[in-house]
Design an enzyme around this catalytic site. Structure first.
Site, PDB file in Angstrom:
ATOM      1  N   HIS A 201      46.323  37.674  62.406  1.00 15.17           N
ATOM      2  CA  HIS A 201      45.402  38.795  62.589  1.00 15.17           C
ATOM      3  C   HIS A 201      44.411  38.816  61.446  1.00 15.17           C
ATOM      4  CE1 HIS A 201      47.699  40.271  65.903  1.00 15.17           C
ATOM      5  NE2 HIS A 201      48.795  40.082  65.179  1.00 15.17           N
ATOM      6  N   ILE A 202      43.167  39.043  61.795  1.00 12.46           N
ATOM      7  CA  ILE A 202      42.106  39.089  60.784  1.00 12.46           C
ATOM      8  C   ILE A 202      42.311  40.308  59.886  1.00 12.46           C
ATOM      9  CG2 ILE A 202      39.611  39.374  60.491  1.00 12.46           C
ATOM     10  CD1 ILE A 202      39.388  37.846  63.270  1.00 12.46           C
ATOM     11  N   SER A 203      42.565  41.437  60.523  1.00 13.24           N
ATOM     12  CA  SER A 203      42.769  42.678  59.763  1.00 13.24           C
ATOM     13  C   SER A 203      44.254  42.853  59.441  1.00 13.24           C
ATOM     14  CB  SER A 203      42.282  43.874  60.601  1.00 13.24           C
ATOM     15  OG  SER A 203      43.087  44.016  61.769  1.00 13.24           O
TER      16      SER A 203
ATOM     17  N   GLU B 131      51.390  33.635  64.550  1.00 11.79           N
ATOM     18  CA  GLU B 131      50.486  34.732  64.934  1.00 11.79           C
ATOM     19  C   GLU B 131      49.598  35.098  63.749  1.00 11.79           C
ATOM     20  OE1 GLU B 131      52.404  37.965  67.067  1.00 11.79           O
ATOM     21  OE2 GLU B 131      51.311  39.385  65.801  1.00 11.79           O
TER      22      GLU B 131
ATOM     23  N   ASP C 121      56.592  36.115  76.679  1.00 11.73           N
ATOM     24  CA  ASP C 121      57.458  35.217  77.445  1.00 11.73           C
ATOM     25  C   ASP C 121      56.913  33.790  77.450  1.00 11.73           C
ATOM     26  OD1 ASP C 121      59.137  37.323  77.948  1.00 11.73           O
ATOM     27  OD2 ASP C 121      58.580  37.580  80.052  1.00 11.73           O
TER      28      ASP C 121
ATOM     29  N   HIS D 193      50.076  43.763  71.106  1.00  9.92           N
ATOM     30  CA  HIS D 193      50.815  45.019  71.053  1.00  9.92           C
ATOM     31  C   HIS D 193      51.524  45.378  72.358  1.00  9.92           C
ATOM     32  CE1 HIS D 193      48.616  45.121  67.364  1.00  9.92           C
ATOM     33  NE2 HIS D 193      47.451  45.220  67.983  1.00  9.92           N
TER      34      HIS D 193
ATOM     35  N   PRO E 293      41.450  38.498  73.614  1.00 11.26           N
ATOM     36  CA  PRO E 293      40.406  39.430  74.019  1.00 11.26           C
ATOM     37  C   PRO E 293      39.585  40.003  72.874  1.00 11.26           C
ATOM     38  CG  PRO E 293      42.471  39.943  75.108  1.00 11.26           C
ATOM     39  CD  PRO E 293      42.749  38.820  74.173  1.00 11.26           C
ATOM     40  N   ASN E 294      38.298  40.070  73.113  1.00 14.32           N
ATOM     41  CA  ASN E 294      37.309  40.694  72.217  1.00 14.32           C
ATOM     42  C   ASN E 294      36.974  39.879  70.975  1.00 14.32           C
ATOM     43  OD1 ASN E 294      36.929  43.104  73.809  1.00 14.32           O
ATOM     44  ND2 ASN E 294      38.952  43.752  73.131  1.00 14.32           N
TER      45      ASN E 294
ATOM     46  N   ARG F 286      46.747  49.938  59.695  1.00 12.23           N
ATOM     47  CA  ARG F 286      45.834  50.610  60.620  1.00 12.23           C
ATOM     48  C   ARG F 286      46.596  51.615  61.499  1.00 12.23           C
ATOM     49  NH1 ARG F 286      42.262  46.176  63.443  1.00 12.23           N
ATOM     50  NH2 ARG F 286      41.155  48.067  64.086  1.00 12.23           N
TER      51      ARG F 286
ATOM     52  N   TYR G 123      36.309  43.592  60.836  1.00 14.73           N
ATOM     53  CA  TYR G 123      36.485  42.164  61.142  1.00 14.73           C
ATOM     54  C   TYR G 123      35.474  41.246  60.455  1.00 14.73           C
ATOM     55  CZ  TYR G 123      39.502  44.170  64.712  1.00 14.73           C
ATOM     56  OH  TYR G 123      40.493  44.870  65.351  1.00 14.73           O
TER      57      TYR G 123
ATOM     58  N   ALA H 157      44.416  42.525  71.070  1.00 14.33           N
ATOM     59  CA  ALA H 157      45.209  43.690  71.488  1.00 14.33           C
ATOM     60  C   ALA H 157      46.437  43.304  72.311  1.00 14.33           C
ATOM     61  CB  ALA H 157      44.328  44.656  72.275  1.00 14.33           C
TER      62      ALA H 157
ATOM     63  N   ARG I  19      31.306  43.103  66.457  1.00 15.47           N
ATOM     64  CA  ARG I  19      32.361  44.071  66.707  1.00 15.47           C
ATOM     65  C   ARG I  19      32.921  44.635  65.395  1.00 15.47           C
ATOM     66  NH1 ARG I  19      38.473  42.200  68.132  1.00 15.47           N
ATOM     67  NH2 ARG I  19      39.225  44.269  68.699  1.00 15.47           N
TER      68      ARG I  19
ATOM     69  N   ARG J   7      49.123  49.528  66.280  1.00 18.42           N
ATOM     70  CA  ARG J   7      48.885  48.132  65.874  1.00 18.42           C
ATOM     71  C   ARG J   7      50.020  47.557  65.036  1.00 18.42           C
ATOM     72  NH1 ARG J   7      43.490  47.323  67.392  1.00 18.42           N
ATOM     73  NH2 ARG J   7      42.330  49.247  67.177  1.00 18.42           N
TER      74      ARG J   7
ATOM     75  N   ASN K 235      45.682  34.274  67.652  1.00 19.37           N
ATOM     76  CA  ASN K 235      45.370  35.680  67.421  1.00 19.37           C
ATOM     77  C   ASN K 235      45.257  36.310  68.805  1.00 19.37           C
ATOM     78  OD1 ASN K 235      44.332  38.202  66.956  1.00 19.37           O
ATOM     79  ND2 ASN K 235      42.769  37.527  65.495  1.00 19.37           N
TER      80      ASN K 235
HETATM   81  C1  DQA Z   1      43.384  41.831  65.710  1.00 21.08           C
HETATM   82  C2  DQA Z   1      44.119  43.170  65.553  1.00 21.08           C
HETATM   83  C3  DQA Z   1      44.389  43.803  66.915  1.00 21.08           C
HETATM   84  O1  DQA Z   1      45.056  45.041  66.754  1.00 21.08           O
HETATM   85  C4  DQA Z   1      43.080  44.051  67.653  1.00 21.08           C
HETATM   86  O2  DQA Z   1      43.343  44.569  68.931  1.00 21.08           O
HETATM   87  C5  DQA Z   1      42.228  42.829  67.705  1.00 21.08           C
HETATM   88  C6  DQA Z   1      42.115  41.990  66.526  1.00 21.08           C
HETATM   89  C7  DQA Z   1      43.009  41.222  64.344  1.00 21.08           C
HETATM   90  O3  DQA Z   1      42.685  40.038  64.311  1.00 21.08           O
HETATM   91  O4  DQA Z   1      43.003  41.920  63.323  1.00 21.08           O
HETATM   92  O5  DQA Z   1      41.559  42.571  68.720  1.00 21.08           O
HETATM   93  O6  DQA Z   1      44.248  40.914  66.368  1.00 21.08           O
END
Ligand code: DQA
Length: 148
Positions: free
Chosen positions: A101-103, A99, A88, A81, A10-11, A108, A23, A78, A18, A112, A75
């Protein structure tokens, strides 16, 4: 040729627009082009998929092995979390999952810092921007080779 599925949750379709301070200014298209070309350089076919829907990501994970993938880089955004369904799905397949994550999620907000998916993944890479996906490609290749 190793075949790797790269999933973004998502997102992440909003990359570039964004929260660029967190990011970066580059788009999902640039991310995907970069990871596909990084894969080709190391002899891996990379297929990318993004969805804002949890169920669509689950369907990708469930069908990955039968579609000939050797591993998954995800990735989950959200969903990381709180999605027990995603956890599962990862736990229920044989393929290795990394897994990304960009950040740096650990630097943070407190919510997170907790990942429900990391314990069922072979590892987590966070904080290196888009380069994290390339790092994950190298890591998954090494893992698959060592296992096979
Ligand atoms: C993220 C970190 C997550 O906490 C956040 O909800 C994202 C992006 C990252 O790539 O840093 O949507 O997964």
């Amino acid at each position: 040729m190793m075949k790797i599925l790269v999933l973004n949750g998502p997102n992440l379709n909003m990359l570039g627009k964004r929260e660029p301070g967190i990011y970066g200014a580059d788009t999902l298209k640039q991310l995907e082009e970069g990871v596909i070309s990084a894969g080709l350089k190391t002899g891996m076919e990379v297929v990318c998929f993004q969805s804002n829907y949890e169920g669509a990501l689950l369907d990708e994970i469930h069908s990955a092995e039968s579609r000939g993938f050797n591993g998954i880089i995800i990735n989950p955004g959200a969903l990381t979390h709180y999605s027990i369904a995603l956890r599962d799905a990862i736990a229920g397949i044989e393929l290795p999952v990394i897994e990304v994550h960009i950040s740096n999620v650990h630097a943070r907000e407190d919510f997170r810092k907790h990942s429900v998916t990391a314990p069922v993944s072979i590892g987590q890479i966070a904080g290196f921007g888009f380069f994290g996906y390339e790092l994950a490609l190298h890591a998954i290749k090494d893992y698959i080779r060592g296992r096979g």
